[in-house]
Design a protein around this motif. Structure first.
Motif, short mmCIF file in Angstrom:
data_model
loop_
_atom_site.label_atom_id
_atom_site.label_comp_id
_atom_site.label_asym_id
_atom_site.label_seq_id
_atom_site.Cartn_x
_atom_site.Cartn_y
_atom_site.Cartn_z
N ASP A 171 2.03 51.69 57.62
CA ASP A 171 1.01 52.72 57.43
C ASP A 171 1.01 53.27 56.01
N LEU A 172 2.19 53.28 55.37
CA LEU A 172 2.33 53.87 54.05
C LEU A 172 3.33 53.03 53.25
N ALA A 173 2.93 52.61 52.06
CA ALA A 173 3.82 51.86 51.16
C ALA A 173 3.99 52.67 49.89
N ASP A 190 0.27 46.65 48.24
CA ASP A 190 -0.83 46.25 49.13
C ASP A 190 -0.45 45.08 50.02
N LEU A 241 0.75 46.56 53.32
CA LEU A 241 -0.02 47.70 53.84
C LEU A 241 -1.02 47.25 54.90
N ARG A 242 -1.10 48.01 55.97
CA ARG A 242 -2.14 47.73 56.97
C ARG A 242 -3.49 48.15 56.43
N GLY A 244 -4.33 51.81 55.26
CA GLY A 244 -3.09 52.51 54.97
C GLY A 244 -3.09 53.15 53.59
N VAL A 262 -0.98 54.30 49.94
CA VAL A 262 0.12 54.02 49.03
C VAL A 262 0.48 55.28 48.26
#
Length: 248
Positions: free
Chosen positions: A105-107, A127, A130-131, A134, A136
């Motif tokens: 959900d979060l990178a 990326d 990442l879904r 989502g 960053v």
């Protein structure tokens, strides 16, 4: 594969290895509206304070990746201390090549965009894990004031004037890369001071205890030079922030 020893000496017992403090880190977690169960990948996770405190305060889960064995061990100990070791894990490895097994959900890469040779490359790395939809998080320096000469650039730990942008230029760069800026938390002079000055005390305590170490001469010179360099250059010219982005 490990971080050179001088970095862990300098950072000592710091839990957050960048110029925001624990209050600003908590503000960031609230500002991006973290929900229980949010999955996070934190590249260059340091000592794990972001993942550990957010797991405690918001119920997130996640993985941190860091090249430092010292930092990875400290992060695992912090997770155990806060009772979140069942929700977060820490991997010793190369953040530049790491891809999450499942989209997250979060990178995040907070303060280490060198893994992608700058912001655009780091966004591409984030990326990959990442879904769709989502978020960053990127931590990055920016020029608060235009450096007047190369001495100021070097004193601000920049390789060139073009290594960093001013804040409007950094925000523009996010857009050029295809991302909307949706939140940000910026360091202030006090949080910069707390981060920088803690290094000096760590260095002095280590030098007192290890006068014959092979690194003693190099770190003695750093302690001599860095306080003046900081107050003359970095404190006045360099800003730093964490920026939350969503793909356009």
């Amino acid at each position: 594969m490990d971080l050179p020893r001088k970095f862990t000496i300098r950072e000592g017992d710091l839990r957050i290895i960048n110029p925001i403090d624990d209050a600003k880190l908590a503000t960031l977690g609230r500002a991006i509206k973290l929900a229980p169960g949010t999955s996070i990948l934190d590249l260059c996770s340091g000592k794990g304070e972001l993942l550990c405190t957010w797991a405690r305060d918001h119920g997130v889960t996640g993985t941190g990746v860091d090249i430092s064995t010292v930092n990875t061990a400290a992060a695992r100990a912090r997770a155990a201390e806060l009772g979140v070791a069942d929700r977060v894990r820490f991997v010793h490895g190369d953040a530049a090549t790491y891809v999450a097994a499942e989209p997250v959900d979060l990178a995040a890469c907070v303060g280490a965009t060198w893994i992608g040779d700058g912001v655009p490359g780091t966004l591409e790395i984030l990326d990959r894990s990442l879904r769709p939809g989502g978020m960053v998080l990127v931590g990055e320096p920016y020029w608060r004031r235009d450096p007047p000469d190369e001495e100021t650039v070097a004193g601000s730990h920049a390789r060139s004037r073009d290594e960093f942008r001013d804040l409007p230029g950094l925000v523009r760069l996010f857009g050029e890369c295809g991302w909307d800026l949706v939140e940000m938390v910026l360091a202030d002079q006090d949080s910069w001071d707390r981060y920088a000055a803690a290094h000096w005390l760590n260095l002095r305590r280590w030098l007192d205890a290890n006068p014959d170490d092979e690194l003693a001469g190099e770190l003695r010179q750093e302690l001599t030079d860095d306080p003046l360099r900081y107050v003359r250059y970095r404190r006045e010219f360099l800003g730093w922030g964490v920026f939350a982005l969503l793909r356009r």
